[in-house]
Design a protein around this motif. Structure first.
Motif, short mmCIF file in Angstrom:
data_model
loop_
_atom_site.label_atom_id
_atom_site.label_comp_id
_atom_site.label_asym_id
_atom_site.label_seq_id
_atom_site.Cartn_x
_atom_site.Cartn_y
_atom_site.Cartn_z
N ALA A 31 0.81 -1.01 -0.09
CA ALA A 31 -0.07 0.15 -0.18
C ALA A 31 0.64 0.46 -0.17
N ALA A 32 1.88 0.84 0.89
CA ALA A 32 2.71 2.70 1.23
C ALA A 32 3.20 3.01 -0.96
N GLY A 33 3.84 0.98 -1.30
CA GLY A 33 4.27 1.44 -3.04
C GLY A 33 3.46 2.13 -3.51
N ARG A 34 2.33 1.98 -3.55
CA ARG A 34 1.38 2.92 -4.35
C ARG A 34 1.63 4.09 -4.10
N ARG A 39 2.25 9.92 -5.14
CA ARG A 39 1.24 10.57 -5.49
C ARG A 39 3.26 11.37 -4.56
N GLY A 40 3.98 10.85 -4.08
CA GLY A 40 5.38 10.85 -3.25
C GLY A 40 4.95 11.26 -1.64
N PHE A 41 5.97 10.55 -1.42
CA PHE A 41 6.26 10.20 -0.02
C PHE A 41 6.47 10.65 0.98
N GLN A 68 9.61 6.81 7.02
CA GLN A 68 10.51 6.15 6.72
C GLN A 68 11.27 5.03 7.15
N ASP A 69 10.47 4.72 7.59
CA ASP A 69 11.33 3.67 8.32
C ASP A 69 10.60 2.51 6.39
N MET A 70 9.28 2.73 7.18
CA MET A 70 8.49 2.23 5.67
C MET A 70 9.45 1.61 4.35
N LEU A 71 9.69 3.17 4.28
CA LEU A 71 10.20 3.61 3.11
C LEU A 71 11.52 3.28 2.42
N GLY A 72 12.41 3.05 3.51
CA GLY A 72 13.54 2.39 3.67
C GLY A 72 13.38 1.01 3.70
N ALA A 73 12.74 0.29 4.17
CA ALA A 73 12.62 -0.94 3.90
C ALA A 73 11.33 -1.55 3.09
N VAL A 117 7.82 0.73 -7.16
CA VAL A 117 9.84 0.27 -6.32
C VAL A 117 10.13 1.44 -7.18
N ILE A 118 10.17 0.78 -8.59
CA ILE A 118 11.28 1.62 -8.84
C ILE A 118 11.05 2.98 -9.12
N ARG A 119 9.49 3.60 -9.38
CA ARG A 119 9.38 5.13 -9.66
C ARG A 119 9.81 5.50 -7.78
N VAL A 120 9.20 4.96 -6.78
CA VAL A 120 9.36 4.99 -5.61
C VAL A 120 10.89 5.73 -5.02
#
Length: 215
Positions: A31-34, A39-41, A68-73, A117-120
């Motif tokens: 969900a975070a990835g989508r 919309r951007g982090f 931020q931890d989610m983004l790194g994971a 994931v690639i876009r993020v």
């Protein structure tokens, strides 16, 4: 063994509760990835991520320390997967062409199944906590090194830096083309575009690898 205990792949035992927690974690990452991709982090809240899977934003703290931890994971998990698979391919295939075919198939499948994931990663890697970011970049360098070593047999007259350029150009071809046309397939709501892409991209990538050497 009770009905709530299940053997894990590494020989240990996981309870049903642990499995459900792992599943929820993966749902939250997806969900975070989508949302990060769309919309951007910086523009996405924990409450919005939680709402995607039917939990509160506060409940996310059971799985992650922060957004931020989610983004790194999210990025780190993808990078680790590619490196693990790339190492397995390098160890299994001695023939250069066969190894390249498998590496291209790996990267193509990743591009077509994980465009978010690639876009993020392209847009928001700098927002990852510094130590985690260094580990992600180290993992990605190791993965790229597999490609550079493999292409040495194809272009022995080139330097590692030149083969590194080839690797990055190849990733650009696969990742950007996969992302663009996967979106087209989704809009058309047909599998034909995606099916064609799975055939075209690997051949295009192999042709690019064997393209004329630099002068």
């Amino acid at each position: 063994m009770s009905s709530t205990e299940i053997n894990s792949q590494n020989g240990g035992v996981k309870t049903q509760r642990q499995l459900e927690k792992e599943k929820r974690r993966e749902q939250l990452l997806a969900a975070a990835g989508r949302l990060f991709s769309d919309r951007g982090f910086a523009s996405v809240s924990l409450d919005e991520i939680g709402a995607e899977v039917g939990v509160t934003g506060q409940a996310i703290y059971r799985h992650f320390e922060s957004k931020q931890d989610m983004l790194g994971a999210l990025i780190g998990q993808a990078s680790s997967y590619l490196l693990t698979q790339g190492k397995a391919i390098e160890a299994q295939y001695d023939d250069t062409f066969c190894r390249l075919e498998q590496l291209v198939a790996l990267q193509t499948d990743f591009a077509l199944t994980s465009p978010d994931v690639i876009r993020v990663q392209d847009r928001d890697l700098a927002a990852v906590e510094e130590n985690t970011q260094r580990e992600i970049r180290r993992t990605q360098r190791e993965y790229i090194d597999i490609w550079v070593r493999t292409m040495q047999a194809v272009h022995p007259q080139e330097s590692d830096d030149q083969r590194l350029v080839r690797a990055h150009a190849l990733f650009g071809l696969i990742n950007s083309t996969g992302h663009s046309f996967r979106g087209l397939a989704k809009r058309k709501q047909t599998g034909n575009f995606l099916s064609d892409l799975k055939k075209m991209l690997p051949q295009m990538a192999i042709d690019a690898i064997y393209a004329a050497p630099t002068e």
